[in-house]
Design an enzyme around this catalytic site. Structure first.
Site, PDB file in Angstrom:
ATOM      1  CG  HIS A 209      -2.067  -1.056   0.827  1.00 39.94           C
ATOM      2  ND1 HIS A 209      -1.988  -2.357   1.242  1.00 39.94           N
ATOM      3  CD2 HIS A 209      -3.168  -0.973   0.037  1.00 39.94           C
ATOM      4  CE1 HIS A 209      -3.017  -3.029   0.750  1.00 39.94           C
ATOM      5  NE2 HIS A 209      -3.750  -2.224   0.017  1.00 39.94           N
ATOM      6  NE  ARG A 316      -6.022   0.778  -2.443  1.00 35.92           N
ATOM      7  CZ  ARG A 316      -5.629   0.859  -3.720  1.00 35.92           C
ATOM      8  NH1 ARG A 316      -5.536   2.022  -4.313  1.00 35.92           N
ATOM      9  NH2 ARG A 316      -5.337  -0.249  -4.392  1.00 35.92           N
ATOM     10  NE  ARG A 352     -10.877  -1.206  -0.353  1.00 36.02           N
ATOM     11  CZ  ARG A 352      -9.644  -1.436  -0.773  1.00 36.02           C
ATOM     12  NH1 ARG A 352      -9.431  -2.313  -1.738  1.00 36.02           N
ATOM     13  NH2 ARG A 352      -8.633  -0.789  -0.256  1.00 36.02           N
ATOM     14  CD  GLU A 450      -9.689  -7.403  -2.064  1.00 35.28           C
ATOM     15  OE1 GLU A 450      -8.741  -6.782  -2.543  1.00 35.28           O
ATOM     16  OE2 GLU A 450     -10.370  -6.960  -1.126  1.00 35.28           O
ATOM     17  CG  ASN A 473      -3.156  -4.574  -6.210  1.00 34.02           C
ATOM     18  OD1 ASN A 473      -2.825  -4.666  -7.381  1.00 34.02           O
ATOM     19  ND2 ASN A 473      -3.612  -3.449  -5.682  1.00 34.02           N
ATOM     20  CG  ASP A 474      -5.260  -8.025  -1.434  1.00 29.25           C
ATOM     21  OD1 ASP A 474      -4.178  -8.311  -0.913  1.00 29.25           O
ATOM     22  OD2 ASP A 474      -5.895  -6.990  -1.160  1.00 29.25           O
ATOM     23  NE  ARG A 484      -1.022  -5.618  -1.751  1.00 33.72           N
ATOM     24  CZ  ARG A 484      -2.214  -5.040  -1.903  1.00 33.72           C
ATOM     25  NH1 ARG A 484      -3.319  -5.748  -1.691  1.00 33.72           N
ATOM     26  NH2 ARG A 484      -2.315  -3.803  -2.287  1.00 33.72           N
ATOM     27  CB  CYS A 521     -10.331  -1.412  -8.775  1.00 39.02           C
ATOM     28  SG  CYS A 521     -10.533  -2.567  -7.408  1.00 39.02           S
TER      29      CYS A 521
HETATM   30  C1  PEP Z   1      -6.443  -5.047  -4.741  1.00 35.51           C
HETATM   31  O1  PEP Z   1      -6.227  -5.873  -3.858  1.00 35.51           O
HETATM   32  O2  PEP Z   1      -6.169  -5.231  -5.933  1.00 35.51           O
HETATM   33  C2  PEP Z   1      -7.052  -3.731  -4.392  1.00 35.51           C
HETATM   34  C3  PEP Z   1      -7.450  -2.890  -5.314  1.00 35.51           C
HETATM   35  O3  PEP Z   1      -7.140  -3.423  -3.073  1.00 35.51           O
HETATM   36  P1  PEP Z   1      -5.895  -2.938  -2.180  1.00 35.51           P
HETATM   37  O4  PEP Z   1      -4.725  -2.734  -3.078  1.00 35.51           O
HETATM   38  O5  PEP Z   1      -6.302  -1.702  -1.479  1.00 35.51           O
HETATM   39  O6  PEP Z   1      -5.700  -4.088  -1.236  1.00 35.51           O
HETATM   40 MG    MG Z   2      -7.086  -5.581  -1.950  1.00 35.72          MG
END
Ligand code: PEP
Ligand code: MG
Length: 588
Positions: A209, A316, A352, A450, A473-474, A484, A521
């Protein structure tokens, strides 16, 4: 080898011609694009030594002195944070004042010092004392006392970070390039205010993040640069190349000139992109794609709109918690959400729900977690703390009065989570209706896909939710069992792994089958090599950092949809990430 290492060769050969004896080049991972030239501000980091080691003699005096100095540094840091926060809102400074009271509490300090005198290290004594106090407060019935438990956690972390000599002195970093062991999203929010030109960290993943936030605020960053805090001398001139992941220490005049030219070219490119703002996002053969923005605060909305985004695909909201230093009241949240919804109006905004936990904001999580990414995170935490979730639902509903708000749930793995959340939302709607408060009774409720469980059950979620948004990402983190935030496994973490691509396809197909809109996203949505693939898979809504919006539009406008389809057909046959990259236009 991950995609982020691609551009080294050119830069290497460019630099070989210009290197001088003093000048040296350090290589890391490019986490946020851009070039910065400036003075290094190095935050030295010592490895934490939290063990229950017994100490005696002179060590005791040293540890007491270390603890006292950490208290002084934390107090000084909080005082300057209060000044910075006053420019924001009064609430933020009130919270920080309460931290300051804890730091200055003589009884707490006295107890920690007694423990050190009995043979504990400063860290150990601090953790033991704060955790014992916290346990007492957490069991209290009074919610105010329970909140104090969270304040204690925050202060404990700050003191520990000072004990570890990780003194993030935000004000001293003004106009500099910050070099640190690691950086939290909170640190980045603070540094943003001091006009920091770039970030360099020793550890971290490109999809942590902190890296995402650096991209969102448009500050160049190079991460995973081992020994950066020792190899880069404080106060020297350095160049950060956030495209190549390169840092140049003591650059020669020639190299400086080369990079100033590169900066100029990057500005020209941005200016050219500026002409696309009012152009439609459409492929050469007529397929329309909706571009939305991922944002973390109201002040990013105008930039997103100016960059031609058609709405906000992801807010976020946990960043509000970081800015605030805790959980704001319903009124404060309503104000923040309404500010975003009104600035974006008539464009849609997707809030979210707080994605608390993992590498983000952790206040309210009752215990230490050995695997926080697999722990009480996102919807799990919200259902564990329905009081906090309910406050957020009320605030989002209130902000929906202009009918341009959607709400989505993070980290969903089982259908019951969606059902329980929906019941809570309905209850809140009912109460607001009784109070005659205006809100959108048809507000759409979405699920973030995710986790592999959500992807594999996409058909079920597509029927139960109003929309799905793929958090790549997740999804990559959990599908590939790869943290990550850990640069040691950065080569394995890749959302272009065939397993992730197949999951994305499953979700798109499920969405089609049940007429449920599906967007992406996660960071993959803005990944240069992935655009054709996502469009070919059938994604028609991409939500990216506002800083990437025009670049993405430019790419889409040069594509042919039929070619995207052909490419995706071949991609679905790939069995390795390497094969995927060799098919994609960006190469690897
Ligand atoms: C993701 O996991 O791709 C996402 C958009 O949420 P974050 O990066 O805030 O975990
Ligand atoms: Mg995420």
């Amino acid at each position: 080898m991950s995609s982020q290492h691609r551009s080294y060769t050119t830069t290497d050969s460019m630099l070989r011609h210009h290197a001088t004896r003093d000048e040296h080049v350090l290589k890391g991972i490019p986490a946020s694009h851009g070039i910065a030239i400036g003075r290094a501000f190095v935050l030295s980091v010592e490895s934490p030594s939290v063990q229950s080691e017994k100490i005696s003699g002179e060590r005791i005096t040293e540890e007491v002195a270390r603890f006292r100095s950490a208290v002084e540094l934390a107090a000084a840091e909080l005082i300057s944070a209060i000044e910075l926060a006053r420019e924001e809102t009064e609430n933020v400074s009130t919270i920080i004042e309460s931290y300051l009271m804890i730091v200055g509490d003589p009884i707490l300090s006295h107890t920690v010092i007694s423990k050190i005198e009995q043979g504990d290290t400063a860290e150990w004594a601090l953790i033991e004392e704060f955790d014992a106090k916290r346990q007492m407060l957490f069991q209290a019935r009074d919610p105010i006392l329970r909140e104090r438990a969270q304040d204690l956690d925050h202060v404990k972390e700050r003191l520990l970070s000072h004990l570890r000599n990780k003194t993030l002195s935000h004000a001293a970093a003004r106009d500099a390039i910050v070099v640190a062991g690691s950086m939290t999203p909170q640190d980045i929010l603070f540094f943003k205010k001091t006009n920091t030109r770039a970030f360099i960290t020793e550890i971290g993943g490109i999809n942590s993040h902190s890296s995402i936030l650096a991209r969102d605020v448009g500050i160049p960053a190079v991460i995973g640069l081992r020994n950066a805090t020792t190899d880069i001398p404080n106060d020297t001139t350095i160049i950060v190349d956030g495209y190549a992941g390169v840092v140049i220490v003591h650059p020669s005049e020639e190299t400086l000139e080369l990079y100033r030219e590169k900066q100029g070219r990057a500005e020209e490119y941005r200016a050219r992109l500026g002409t696309l703002i009012n152009e439609p996002t459409i492929t050469q053969d007529g397929l329309s794609v909706r571009l939305l923005a991922n944002i973390d605060s109201p002040d990013q909305v105008d930039g997103a709109v100016m960059a031609g985004c058609e709405g906000i695909g992801l807010v976020r909201t946990e960043f509000l918690l970081m800015q605030h230093g805790g959980y704001p009241s319903i009124e404060e949240q309503t104000e923040w959400y309404s500010d975003i919804a009104e600035r974006a109006y008539p464009r849609p905004v997707t809030f979210r729900a707080f994605d608390v936990g993992s590498d983000k904001f952790r206040e309210g999580i009752p215990h230490h977690e050995d695997n926080p990414a697999l722990g009480l995170r996102g919807i799990r935490f919200l259902l564990y703390r329905p009081d906090l979730f309910e406050d957020q639902i009320y605030a989002v509903l209130r902000a929906s009065r202009h009918r341009n708000v959607r709400f989505m749930l993070p980290m969903v793995t089982v259908l019951e989570e969606l059902h329980q959340a929906k019941v809570m939302i309905e209850t809140c709607k009912h109460r607001l209706a009784m109070e005659e408060v205006d809100f959108d009774p048809h507000i759409q409720i979405g699920v973030m896909v995710e986790t592999p469980a959500a992807a594999l059950m996409a058909e079920t979620f597509a029927q139960a939710a109003d929309f799905l948004s793929i958090g790549t990402n997740d999804l990559a983190q959990y599908a590939l069992a790869t943290d990550r935030t850990n640069e040691m496994v950065a080569d394995i973490f890749d959302a272009l792994h065939p397993a992730v691509i197949r999951m994305i396809k499953m979700v798109v197909d499920a969405g089609r089958l049940h007429s449920t809109p599906v967007s992406v996203c996660g960071e993959l949505a803005g990944h240069a090599a992935a655009t054709e693939m996502l469009i070919g898979l059938g994604i028609s809504e991409l939500s990216v950092s506002p800083t990437l919006c025009l670049e993405l539009k430019d790419r889409i406008r040069s594509m042919q949809y039929f070619e995207c389809l052909e490419l995706t057909h071949r991609l679905m046959m790939c069995t390795t990430t390497q094969q995927v990259y060799s098919l994609l236009s960006g190469g690897r």
